[in-house]
Every structure is written in structure tokens, then in C-alpha cells.
Scaffold this active site. Structure first.
Site, PDB file in Angstrom:
ATOM      1  N   GLU A   1       0.824  -1.211   0.000  1.00  0.00           N
ATOM      2  CA  GLU A   1       0.000   0.000   0.000  1.00  0.00           C
ATOM      3  C   GLU A   1       0.860   1.263   0.000  1.00  0.00           C
ATOM      4  O   GLU A   1       1.971   1.278   0.522  1.00  0.00           O
ATOM      5  CB  GLU A   1      -0.918   0.009   1.224  1.00  0.00           C
ATOM      6  N   ASP A   2       0.304   2.325  -0.589  1.00  0.00           N
ATOM      7  CA  ASP A   2       0.891   3.670  -0.505  1.00  0.00           C
ATOM      8  C   ASP A   2       2.377   3.627  -0.856  1.00  0.00           C
ATOM      9  O   ASP A   2       3.233   4.052  -0.080  1.00  0.00           O
ATOM     10  CB  ASP A   2       0.695   4.223   0.910  1.00  0.00           C
TER      11      ASP A   2
ATOM     12  N   CYS B   1      -6.683   4.396  -2.453  1.00  0.00           N
ATOM     13  CA  CYS B   1      -6.812   2.959  -2.665  1.00  0.00           C
ATOM     14  C   CYS B   1      -8.152   2.490  -3.217  1.00  0.00           C
ATOM     15  O   CYS B   1      -8.191   1.731  -4.192  1.00  0.00           O
ATOM     16  CB  CYS B   1      -6.487   2.206  -1.380  1.00  0.00           C
TER      17      CYS B   1
ATOM     18  N   HIS C   1      -1.116   2.456  -5.183  1.00  0.00           N
ATOM     19  CA  HIS C   1      -0.995   3.807  -5.767  1.00  0.00           C
ATOM     20  C   HIS C   1       0.333   4.354  -5.301  1.00  0.00           C
ATOM     21  O   HIS C   1       1.185   3.595  -4.817  1.00  0.00           O
ATOM     22  CB  HIS C   1      -2.168   4.722  -5.367  1.00  0.00           C
TER      23      HIS C   1
END
Length: 583
Positions: free
Chosen positions: A55-56, A94, A297
Site C-alpha cells: 500500500e501507498d 486505494c 498507488h
């Protein structure tokens, strides 16, 4: 083992590493081509697919030019695989991006563009709702299940709609390919959440649940709730490590502390990735599996996540093929999340449905030409709404702001828990930010923006009024107009009106019709009056009910004395009632 020969077009290119923090902005596409050719690769007829999703995640990794933190497991994956530096999400956050991945549809074309639709709507005065794609749209994992794949998700969903019961064989913290039938091909998603923006909050600490990756789906394993204390948290680099700070953030102790957290989280994620890869090797499946690693992302820091600058959209991807095909090479074509569904179907020998809005970049049904543009959107984030669209080619990005009277910065409560965000606000109020750092806090936006992502990787200098770029501006304007019309996007449509369209003017969420059961001479068939509804069923024998729902794909025969349980569910609708019938 049955093999099929798939022709895949991949360009061998030299690695090009630029200064460390160029990766925080737009990626320079390396156009120097050492060799271009059609290469043949032998793959299993139904290869296993493993997704490792963090994530991120901006390109903060050694193989993408940033050597701040060692990532031995991802580095090995890159050495044995193909690096994709130009992967872009469809949103800087997300849930909309995961909707695009799951369906192969742009979020703003199916009502999935606001963050989130299934929560936070109390601040808009709207009910919770799910995106409603056209009736033919299915989650692509369901399409793989129909082809005989065992599909698991461990464990994050966040699709902007409730997944139909037909989407997965299992979706839980215990989901694992090891629970499949013998020799059944699998598609497994492993999600890693330590790199999420919340990993920068105070009190700082990793989540206990992340330990699940070390336990291979063992259902007897339990974990504590919440986070570890800072003392318990694994440490992977000294806190006095020197970091390159992007120019839109101030170089202070608070920011450096968050940079340390960011890299430390990546190192812990790398350990968890290594654990999963070890399980794959222990099972003798490494050379029968295509492995994808990517982020949902761009990066977690302020002016990264939620924005559609490349710092919010660009995320690294590594693909390892069986037998290390094309090991250590780079494929710098533009890839969008919207391409994942057709590509996965293509790799498993399935011709992607025509409704999909992306194009396969690998596999039997690979698109003839590489992508020319990627597209992205930003709309509501929690309690604050904006309306921004972007289109990018290999060098330039065009942004259209539908609310130019509104500033870029939105006071999103969740983000303001990040110490760096608090530091930015403190320095802003004290008048101590420089002109670049103050850009994000402008009271208004330019209606249009054009950035040269090669020479201005952080997207700081708007070229819209520069006559030298008038032709490029016209080209990208036209491309945005074409894309918006093609996907039937409605930028800046009030969310209340969007919901009315999704629910056909009613005030309540539509419900999937109860399916009908037809039985003739022990042959069972189902149908549902709701167009596009997925139908799941279970066969109950001697009182034993399976955990997973099967995907109905046509009539089937059963023995007398069994019972069938049936439910229908169209994406974005409420699921139907469950019915049960004894044969």
C-alpha cells in the site's frame, strides 16, 4: 505438464537511474532500446498467478533508483524478473484504484470514483452505496474461477462495493493457495499493509496482524489486535539515516522522522514478501507461477497520496516469470491499473471480454501496440470533494481542474494525523514555507495544468501558457475529451445525482432478485431476473456444507438426496435472499 507457446513483445532496455528523488515525481521513460524483438516463452497452460500487493508505495526501492533501504527479497525478485517503472494507478487513493483493478473499469465510469462509497457518506448526507457497473461486468477473479482457478484474497478488499460471494474461494486473513485442491491452478492475492500512510501516525508501530504472512494460512494461529509498541516494532535502519527530502516538503526533524518510518515500513514489508516467496518455493511452485509485485498507488506522504501528480499515481511493479524469463530487464511501457484484468485473463489463456476498458500488456491476447496515454481522476476524499482529471503520455501530463476556485489542499482529518502534515501546517501558519512548499496551499487552482515530467519530475511548473508547448497542450486536451466521452465520465457531477443514476432514481439500494431453481432428472439449473447477477451455489451432502460458493456457469447433474443452496448478487445491488432446495 501441458505447455502452450505465447508470443510476448518485450523490449530489452538499458537501466537508467536518475538522481534518487526523481522517483518521487514523474518517471522519465528510457527510450534507448538495446534490442526489440518478439520473444517466445513457454508457460504452463494455466499458470499460477501470485499478486504481492503493498500500500501507498512510491518507487522507493533499489531497483527503481533509491538505495536508502535494502530490500533483499524484492531485489532478488527484480533480478529474476522484469521491472516496470511506468505503472500508474487510476486514482491517488486505494478504494477507487482497487475498483479499477477488480473490474477492469475506470472508477468514474461505474460510480466508484468517490473515496469511499461504502463509508464516510454521513458527511455528505447520502446513504452508503456501492458502485454499479454495467450488468455484464464481473470481478475478474470470478472469471478465473469459472476457468477452474482457485482464487484467494488475503485479506483487504475495499472495492467500493460488496464483493459477490462468487468472487473468491476464500477472502480472509487465512486465505492461501495451500487450501486448494491438488494440482488446481491458483490466483492468490497477498496484501501487505505496513507501508500504509497510517504507519506514519503516532504512536508509531506495526500491526500485529501482519504476522499472518509468516504463518502460511494456518487457521490455528491467532494474533493480537491493534499495533505493536515502538519498542516491539522491528528496526531496519538507523534513525539518523540521511534522506533526500522532496522539494515540496520542508527539511526538518519531524519530516526526517517520517521518512525513517516510511523506509523502515518498506523493509518490514520486504521481510513479509520473503516469507510468502519462501512458502511458494517450499511448495515447489516457483517455476509454475507468474509473480506480480506492485503498490495500490503512489506514496503515503502529504502531496503524494490522494493527488494525481505522479507522486500519487506512480507505483513500482516487478513481474517474475517461470524460469526467470527476461530476468533483470526493464520494460518501460506505460501501464495502467485498468490493464490488469485483461492482462491476467490473457496470461491464463482467456480472451478478455470486450467491455473491459484496458488492454492486455502480456499474454496470448496482448495488445498489438503499447499504451500511449494513462488516465486518472480525483473526486471526493472522505468529507471533502474536488473534481480533477489527468492524462499523461511518456513525458507530459495534462490536468484539468473542474473546481479551480478551490485550493488543492483539503483538510482531510485522516491525513492530518501524519506528523509531516502537522509540520507543514505549523510552518505554513508561521510563514516559514518557501514558494515551492506553499504551492499546495494556494487558495485557487489553475483551470488547466501541463507539466514536463522529464524536466520537472515533481510537477511544479505549469506550462499551459508557454507557446512552445501549445501543440502538446492541444493533443492532451483532445485526448482527455475523447476519454471522458468514451467512458461516459461526468466530472463534477454532484454525488447525490450520481447516486440517483446508480439507483435508477429510487431512494434505496436495488436488490438482486431471488434466483429460480429448475430440476429435471437430477439436472439442476438456475436463473435470475436481475440482469448481470452472479449466481453462487453450494451442494450440501449428508449435512455437510462447503465454505465456498461455486460459480454457476450452466446446468449440472447431482445425486438424489443432496441439497442445493443458491444466492444471486449483481455488483452494486444488495444480494438476493438465499434459497435452499433438496434434490
Amino acid at each position: 505438464m501441458v505447455l502452450s507457446v505465447i508470443e510476448l513483445k518485450i523490449h530489452r532496455r538499458f537501466f537508467l537511474f536518475v538522481s534518487i528523488f526523481t522517483f518521487l515525481g514523474c518517471q522519465d521513460k528510457d527510450t534507448s532500446i538495446k534490442e526489440s524483438e518478439v520473444v517466445k516463452i513457454q508457460l504452463p497452460e494455466k499458470p499460477n498467478i501470485l499478486w504481492l500487493v503493498t500500500e501507498d508505495m512510491g518507487p522507493y526501492l533499489p531497483m527503481f533508483g533509491d538505495s536508502t533501504i535494502a530490500t533483499p527479497n524484492l531485489s532478488r525478485l527484480a533480478q529474476e524478473g522484469v521491472i516496470y517503472p511506468n505503472l500508474f494507478s487510476t486514482s491517488g487513493v486505494c478504494a477507487p484504484s482497487r475498483a479499477a483493478i477488480a473490474t477492469g473499469m475506470y472508477p468514474s465510469s461505474i460510480g466508484a470514483n468517490h473515496m469511499r462509497t461504502t463509508s464516510f457518506t454521513e458527511v455528505t448526507g447520502l446513504p452508503k452505496y456501492g458502485a454499479v457497473p454495467p450488468p455484464e461486468v464481473k470481478m475478474f477473479s470470478e472469471l478465473l474461477r469459472i476457468k477452474g482457478y482457485y482464487c484467494t484474497n488475503n485479506y483487504k478488499t475495499d472495492y467500493q462495493f460488496k464483493a459477490p460471494m462468487t468472487a473468491w474461494d476464500e477472502s480472509s486473513p487465512y486465505a492461501h493457495w495451500r487450501n486448494r485442491s491438488k494440482d488446481q491452478p491458483f490466483f492468490s492475492v497477498m496484501n501487505f499493509t505496513d507501508t500504509h500512510e497510517s504507519g506514519l501516525f503516532e504512536p508509531y508501530g506495526h500491526r500485529y496482524i501482519e504476522k499472518r504472512h509468516y504463518h502460511s494460512g494456518d487457521r490455528s494461529f491467532t494474533w493480537k489486535a491493534d499495533r505493536m509498541s515502538e519498542e516491539e516494532t522491528p528496526k531496519h535502519l538507523p534513525k539518523d539515516t540521511e534522506f533526500m527530502i522532496p522539494p515540496y516538503l520542508p527539511d526538518t526533524d519531524v519530516v526526517r522522522r517520517d521518512m525513517w518510518k516510511l523506509y523502515n515500513n518498506i523493509a518490514e514489508m520486504d521481510r513479509q514478501v520473503g516469507s510468502v516467496l519462501k512458502q511458494l518455493e517450499e511448495d515447489g511452485l516457483l517455476e509454475n507461477t507468474i509473480i506480480f509485485f506492485y503498490g495500490d498507488h503512489g506514496g503515503p506522504l502529504p502531496r503524494q497520496k490522494r493527488l494525481i501528480y505522479d507522486s500519487g499515481l506512480n507505483t513500482p511493479m516487478i513481474v517474475r516469470f517461470p524460469n526467470k524469463w527476461k530476468a533483470g530487464t526493464t520494460d518501460d511501457q506505460l501501464v495502467s491499473f485498468i490493464d490488469f484484468a485483461p492482462t491476467l485473463l490473457s496470461l491464463t489463456g482467456t480472451n478478455p471480454p470486450e467491455y473491459l476498458q484496458g488492454e492486455a500488456f502480456l499474454g496470448e491476447f496482448e495488445h498489438d501496440e503499447e499504451r500511449t496515454y494513462i488516465h486518472a481522476a480525483a473526486d471526493r476524499f472522505d468529507g471533502y470533494t474536488d473534481a480533477i482529471r489527468a492524462v499523461r503520455d511518456e513525458r507530459f501530463k495534462y490536468i484539468r481542474n473542474y473546481r479551480p476556485e478551490q485550493g488543492y489542499y483539503l483538510p482531510i482529518e485522516y491525513r492530518e494525523q501524519i506528523p509531516t502534515m502537522q509540520e507543514l501546517l505549523r510552518l505554513r501558519d508561521a510563514g516559514e514555507l518557501d514558494s515551492i512548499q506553499m504551492q499546495w496551499f494556494r487558495k485557487t487552482k489553475d483551470a488547466e495544468e501541463l507539466f514536463d515530467c522529464v524536466n520537472d519530475p515533481h510537477e511544479l511548473y505549469n506550462l499551459v501558457n508557454d507557446p512552445n508547448f501549445a501543440e502538446k497542450l492541444k493533443e492532451l486536451r483532445n485526448e482527455m475529451d475523447r476519454w471522458i466521452a468514451e467512458i461516459d465520465d461526468q466530472p463534477n457531477l454532484p454525488e447525490k445525482e450520481l447516486l440517483a443514476q446508480l439507483w435508477n432514481g429510487t431512494k434505496t439500494q436495488p436488490k438482486t432478485a431471488t434466483p429460480n431453481i429448475s430440476i429435471q432428472s437430477n439436472e439442476v439449473s438456475f436463473n435470475c431476473a436481475t440482469a448481470g447477477a452472479s449466481i453462487g451455489y453450494k451442494i450440501i451432502t449428508d449435512g455437510h456444507e462447503p465454505e465456498s460458493w461455486l460459480v454457476y456457469n450452466g446446468p449440472f447433474s447431482v445425486k438424489s438426496g443432496v441439497s442445493v443452496k443458491v444466492q444471486a448478487h449483481r455488483i452494486g445491488y444488495k444480494p438476493s435472499e438465499i434459497i435452499k432446495r433438496k434434490i
